[in-house]
Enzyme design. Structure first.
Site, PDB file in Angstrom:
ATOM      1  N   GLU A 253       0.988  -1.501  -0.032  1.00  0.00           N
ATOM      2  CA  GLU A 253       0.004  -0.045   0.051  1.00  0.00           C
ATOM      3  C   GLU A 253       0.933   1.307   0.112  1.00  0.00           C
ATOM      4  O   GLU A 253       0.648   2.360  -0.698  1.00  0.00           O
ATOM      5  CB  GLU A 253      -1.024  -0.137   1.300  1.00  0.00           C
ATOM      6  CG  GLU A 253      -1.798  -1.184   1.448  1.00  0.00           C
ATOM      7  CD  GLU A 253      -3.084  -1.065   0.295  1.00  0.00           C
ATOM      8  OE1 GLU A 253      -3.497  -0.091   0.045  1.00  0.00           O
ATOM      9  OE2 GLU A 253      -3.074  -2.012  -0.411  1.00  0.00           O
TER      10      GLU A 253
ATOM     11  N   ASP B  84       1.005   4.199  -3.029  1.00  0.00           N
ATOM     12  CA  ASP B  84       0.910   5.713  -2.603  1.00  0.00           C
ATOM     13  C   ASP B  84       2.185   6.423  -3.452  1.00  0.00           C
ATOM     14  O   ASP B  84       1.865   7.187  -4.390  1.00  0.00           O
ATOM     15  CB  ASP B  84       0.945   6.107  -1.355  1.00  0.00           C
ATOM     16  CG  ASP B  84      -0.456   5.604  -0.560  1.00  0.00           C
ATOM     17  OD1 ASP B  84      -1.436   5.083  -1.407  1.00  0.00           O
ATOM     18  OD2 ASP B  84      -0.434   5.225   0.517  1.00  0.00           O
TER      19      ASP B  84
ATOM     20  N   SER C 258      -7.921   3.412  -2.064  1.00  0.00           N
ATOM     21  CA  SER C 258      -6.452   3.830  -1.596  1.00  0.00           C
ATOM     22  C   SER C 258      -5.471   4.278  -2.847  1.00  0.00           C
ATOM     23  O   SER C 258      -4.526   5.179  -2.602  1.00  0.00           O
ATOM     24  CB  SER C 258      -5.889   2.702  -1.083  1.00  0.00           C
ATOM     25  OG  SER C 258      -6.223   2.341   0.240  1.00  0.00           O
TER      26      SER C 258
ATOM     27  N   GLY D 244     -25.738  13.754 -12.566  1.00  0.00           N
ATOM     28  CA  GLY D 244     -25.218  14.848 -11.651  1.00  0.00           C
ATOM     29  C   GLY D 244     -24.452  14.218 -10.100  1.00  0.00           C
ATOM     30  O   GLY D 244     -24.021  13.032 -10.372  1.00  0.00           O
TER      31      GLY D 244
END
Length: 543
Positions: free
Chosen positions: A254, A258, A451, A519
């Site tokens: 993870e 990032d 994530s 929308g």
């Protein structure tokens, strides 16, 4: 000495945990105190120009007399004042477990979690010395249970090749540039060990360099900022027992996702990766540090159901206030809306949203996937993460945070009732098939989830900020998306591509969810970015 119970401090035993022994009275314990401070001004749809961290402390920090009174009181219990945060809104103090228990009337113990990890914890309430009643609103760090969760999106049978940085830039129409001159922050968290320390994820700079080289992009300058943990190296990882190493690798996947997303999309930016413990104290300490360093954007891919019993009311309020303070210095905090659909992994039949994604002081980011040639809401059976796969974007209506004045969306809660809560997410981006192309331990490692959507939006905001005139830079973006503007309705409607199909129903419970439609909606927000259009509208609508 007399004590007064601290409001909002009550905790139940962590779910599935049991107390196995008392804490060693000589053990070293550090806590963060949240101090009474001036009320922060609310953001609005004009998103005012940022102030400096120094101005934040001067205008909205605790009073010097109050700080001295707190220090004097706690030193009488044998505690050491480690420091006051730059914002002058929190204070770190430490001492032996016995001294901490005496000062705050906390019954500390060692608890065993369902996954056989030990952590320091407590139950019931805490108190503060009566002479500082009203001056301290929270005592964080006594309990180290987990309040930061995310899960890796294991690659399944992909419908097409995972997307690399050029694909993402083209699909979401990123403005030209490399993030030069921008500061970007990324938040990461680590897990507890029985001795009160934390087992952090690892970090592999070689993989970042390899990924950037693959796409012929410079490797940016990346700084590791330890808050109270430091990432492991590959050599340290190899010394861990197999079960611990496996857990660390899951967390590290993870982290690398990032960093690689931001590094490849903003190769000229100054990128700082902050590492903190995943308890409530870690959240506040990290946010305080980031705010003091004033990046334009912070990416957070962690969260927990806002009404999980693992939060205390006082800590949730303190984290929300810290996020609020960050908006004042011009930080947009991009937070993933969660990967467990409408249920947020809670064991009941109600619909939930994750915190801090439900805070009115963040940009909440939901998820999409490609299906049949179209981009739709991310949903994989059973609409939540399991050991066999699955997942879905978080989204819905907060049960705790009121809808901010700037959020003009009209979405009722499917839980019923009349509370007009904050609606999430604000926007969305790719989270499911075909996933993101990434590198882990030198090999291709496609990954996704909301994530991944959060750092993508963080990268876009940095790229857009670099293109804005200096007088318009550093704005909290979320309120601006709801601002009315000529020709397209709102900035969000004109600057995003609408997602109109899909829902986030979690099964077997709550067996209902929110649906996408024309929308704004509570699963994809305004939609996925059209970066060039959004940049133009922001430039027109920032005063």
């Amino acid at each position: 000495m007399a004590h007064v119970e601290l409001g909002g401090s009550r905790r139940r035993i962590a779910q599935g945990a049991r107390r196995v022994r008392d804490i060693d009275p000589h053990a070293h314990v550090e806590v963060t105190l949240v101090m009474k401070a001036a009320k922060l001004p609310e953001p609005d749809a004009t998103s005012k120009a940022p102030i400096t961290p120094t101005e934040l402390a001067e205008k909205y920090g605790a009073k010097e007399d109050d700080i001295r009174k707190i220090e004097q009181s706690l030193r009488a219990y044998g505690l050491t004042v480690e420091g006051v945060s730059p914002s002058r809104r929190t204070m770190r103090v430490s001492g032996t477990a016995a001294a901490i228990e005496s000062a705050f009337k906390a019954d500390l113990g060692i608890y065993l979690s369902p996954d056989h990890a030990e952590f320091r914890g407590r139950e019931g309430t805490v108190s503060v010395p009566s002479e500082i009643e009203g001056l301290v609103t929270g005592v964080l760090g006594l309990d180290q249970r987990r309040t930061a969760r995310r899960r890796s999106a294991a690659a399944q049978a992909l419908g097409s090749r995972p997307l690399g940085p050029p694909d993402l830039e083209a699909h979401y129409r990123f403005p030209e540039g490399d993030g030069g001159g921008q500061k970007i922050a990324i938040a990461e968290f680590g897990s507890p060990l029985s001795n009160g320390s934390f087992l952090p994820p690892a970090y592999f700079p070689e993989d970042v360099a390899s990924f950037c080289k693959k796409y012929q992009r410079p490797t940016p300058h990346i700084v590791t900022v330890p808050i109270n943990i430091t990432p492991l190296t590959l050599s340290q990882l190899r010394t861990l027992p197999q079960n611990a190493a496996s857990e660390v690798l899951d967390e590290t996947a993870e982290v690398m996702m990032d960093v690689e997303i931001v590094a490849s999309l903003c190769s000229a930016a100054a990128i700082s990766v902050y590492y903190a413990s995943w308890d409530q104290k870690g959240w506040v300490d990290l946010l305080e540090r980031v705010t003091s360093e004033q990046p334009v954007v912070l990416s957070i891919s962690y969260g927990l159901a806002e009404d999980s019993p693992d939060w205390t009311d006082a800590a949730r309020a303190a984290i929300n206030d810290a996020l609020h303070a960050a908006t004042l210095v011009g930080i947009t905090t991009c937070v993933s809306s969660g990967d467990d659909g409408s249920g947020c992994d809670m064991p009941d039949s109600r619909l939930h949203v994750e915190f801090p994604g439900s805070s009115p002081y963040v940009l909440s980011v939901g998820g999409t996937m490609f299906q049949g040639g179209a981009e739709v809401v991310w949903w994989e059976s059973p609409g939540r993460r399991t050991t066999k796969g699955g997942g879905a974007t978080g989204g819905g209506v907060s049960a705790l945070f009121a809808r901010p004045a700037w959020q003009t969306a009209k979405v009722p809660s499917l839980n019923g009732g009349r509370f007009d809560g904050r609606v999430v997410p604000d926007v969305a981006a790719l989270s499911g098939d075909p996933l993101y192309d990434l590198v882990m331990l030198g090999r291709s490692a496609p990954n996704g989830g909301t994530s991944a959507a959060a750092p993508l939006w963080a990268s876009l905001i940095a790229r857009m900020n670099a293109k804005l005139p200096p007088a318009k830079q550093g704005r909290f973006v979320a309120p601006l998306l709801y601002k009315s503007t000529a020709g397209v309705g709102t900035v969000g409607a004109g600057g995003c591509t609408d997602i109109t199909h899909g829902d986030n129903e979690s099964r077997p419970q709550p067996a209902k969810g929110y649906s996408a439609g024309p929308g704004y909606d509570a699963v994809s927000g305004w939609g996925v970015p059209n970066g060039k259009a959004l940049l133009s509208l922001l430039n027109e609508n920032i005063a």
